[in-house]
Structure formats: structure tokens, C-alpha cells
Design a protein around this motif. Sequence first.
Motif: not given
Length: 199
Positions: A85-88, A121-126, A134-140, A145-150
Motif C-alpha cells: 500500500d505504501s513505501v518507506l 510514501a514517506a522518507i526518513v534520512s540519517a 537534499r536527497s529527500q527533495y530530489h526523491l520527492r 513523475f512516478l505518481d508517488l504521494h509523499f
Amino acid sequence: MASLSTVVGSQPAIKVIALCGSLRQNSSNRGLIRAATEIAKESIEGLQIEYLDISPLPMLNTDLEVDGTYPPVVEAFRRKILEADSVLFASPEYNYSVTAPLKNAIDWGSRPPNVWGDKAAAIVSASGGSGGVRSQYHLRQIGVFLDLHFINKPEFFLNAHQPPPKFDSSGDLIDAEVRAKLKSLLLALHAFSLRLKRN
């Protein structure tokens, strides 16, 4: 393809696939996924997190696509994403962007038919410095384009090297305050995932 989620109580269980952009065994980002899995089991009813290792995936090469099929390891990866259903995403920052292994996994999933579409989807970064901003902004941007809903809030950026220690030598999360922030993000992902399923 319908999700394989079961029903918990009066609402469907949410199945989350967790991907880590670092391949290192004791990585802090893997530690965040382990902590998220524990939190979900202990205190978020109906949220099921499964870690999916991306290290076996070959580098994307369309020569490996034969008659609309992919190598078995890629097919298995794509099926896991499709059934979730979702991606972390646990996304460390390398050179101001997402890591090569994570981008490779994302690209394999985007091959037709795109298996990322319409998932929460959600993102965590350490990471060092700004904690992976910056990695999170690029991933967003990739997610558009992928139609992921963060989920937009809460955001989770963690400077893993700033004292006091947040992780032990095995990469396990030991900071109670960070753990509480991680739980807040998981609750938001759970709620948003349920909302998408109802629509």
C-alpha cells in the motif's frame, strides 16, 4: 493489482515496503527501518512494515528485458512493491542527492508498467550535515513523475553524527526523542495510506 493487505479491526491493514538507500549492514538508515518496524509492531495497530533488500538488483539495463519480462530478482522486487500500500524510503545523502542503489531500484520499478503509482510514501534520512535534506527533495521530485504521494509533514531529517549518539555501533536507534519523531511520521503515513485506500 489489489493489495494483499488484511483487515485489522474495522479498517484494512496497511502494508508498507521499506527500502534503504545504503547497502552497509550497520548503516544508520537501516537502523531507522529496524526501529520503524519495531514501533509499528509495538504501538501502531494495522501498520505492517517489511524491509526489502535492494542489493541483489542488477544495474538497470533494458537488454535484460525480454518479451516484456524482467530478470527473476527484478520481477520479485516489482511484485513486492506492487502488492504494498505504501513505501518507506530511508534515503541517505550522497553528493547532494539520492544514492545510486536507491535510484537503480526506483528505475527498475518504473519500467512499464510502473509499480509505484498511486502509493503513499514517506522518507526518513540519517546523514551528516543537514541530515539528508537534499536527497529527500530530489526523491520527492522523482516521485512526481512516478505518481508517488509523499506525506508532507512531519519531515524527518537526522544529523547522525551530531552528539549525543543517536545510534549504537550496530546502527540501532538508541535515542528516545528521535524514536518519538519516527513514530509521528509513521502515524502520518498510516493515516494518509488509509485515506488513499478509501478514495
